[in-house]
Design an enzyme around this catalytic site. Sequence first.
Site, PDB file in Angstrom:
ATOM      1  N   HIS A 135       0.838  -1.198   0.000  1.00  0.00           N
ATOM      2  CA  HIS A 135       0.000   0.000   0.000  1.00  0.00           C
ATOM      3  C   HIS A 135       0.876   1.253   0.000  1.00  0.00           C
ATOM      4  CE1 HIS A 135      -3.607   2.422   1.188  1.00  0.00           C
ATOM      5  NE2 HIS A 135      -2.662   3.188   1.734  1.00  0.00           N
ATOM      6  N   GLU A 136       1.839   1.300   0.898  1.00  0.00           N
ATOM      7  CA  GLU A 136       2.699   2.489   1.005  1.00  0.00           C
ATOM      8  C   GLU A 136       3.661   2.586  -0.176  1.00  0.00           C
ATOM      9  OE1 GLU A 136       2.045   4.818   3.031  1.00  0.00           O
ATOM     10  OE2 GLU A 136       0.527   3.637   4.087  1.00  0.00           O
ATOM     11  N   HIS A 162       1.929   4.255  -3.014  1.00  0.00           N
ATOM     12  CA  HIS A 162       1.872   5.714  -2.861  1.00  0.00           C
ATOM     13  C   HIS A 162       3.183   6.356  -3.311  1.00  0.00           C
ATOM     14  CE1 HIS A 162      -2.007   6.074  -1.085  1.00  0.00           C
ATOM     15  NE2 HIS A 162      -1.702   5.476   0.058  1.00  0.00           N
TER      16      HIS A 162
END
Length: 221
Positions: free
Chosen positions: A33-34, A37
């Site tokens: 997820h990170e 980003h």
Amino acid sequence: MLFSLTWSDFTFWELLSIIGTYGLAIMLALVLHEWAHAWAAYKSGDPTAKMLGRMTLNPAKHVEPLGLLSFIFVGIGWAKPVPVNPFNYRNFKRGNFFVSIAGVTVNFIIGFIASLGFFLFAHFDLYTMNVGFLAIYYFFLFSMSINIMLMIFNLLPIAPLDGYNMLRSFTKPGNAYMKFARENAMILLLVVLLVSMFSGGIFHLHNLILRMFMGLWGVFF
């Protein structure tokens, strides 16, 4: 989720493998997820996350202890937010939306793929073959559930979650709700956590999505 299991139903080695897959599923969900980003920010023109070593798959760079504990005991959690500088985006609104949606998109993809693996293992009783297959079965189950929950949680329009930043891409700077969601972020997040713990809250939406996945795969198998 882990604590909802009846531990007496498993041998020591089965239980150990299930706990291990639970931890692995959480780590993969948070890290990817990170990373998404950071990658999206870099592609949008902002090298901040990459320069600070956050465009990596190293869990130590992303895991936030309190968020991890919340995931383990509550079922909802978070990682360290990736640092970005929106002023570096080639196009602010487009870049802000792209970066915001990147993490939840990755979680949806992982959850969707994991749901197929879980369905197949359950449908053909593959988890009964040995400890290794049981661990894979639970890895698919945990990955499906954790990624969908992480996606739903991050889509909430509360600062600093992705849903808030996505909404910011379409609203004016002085929008009353955006100001309220930013100034009362901690209270709103605490309310979401408490409501989810005691009355289901966003877990109801999570369960609905999982049932839809199972219904979809049931059409083909």
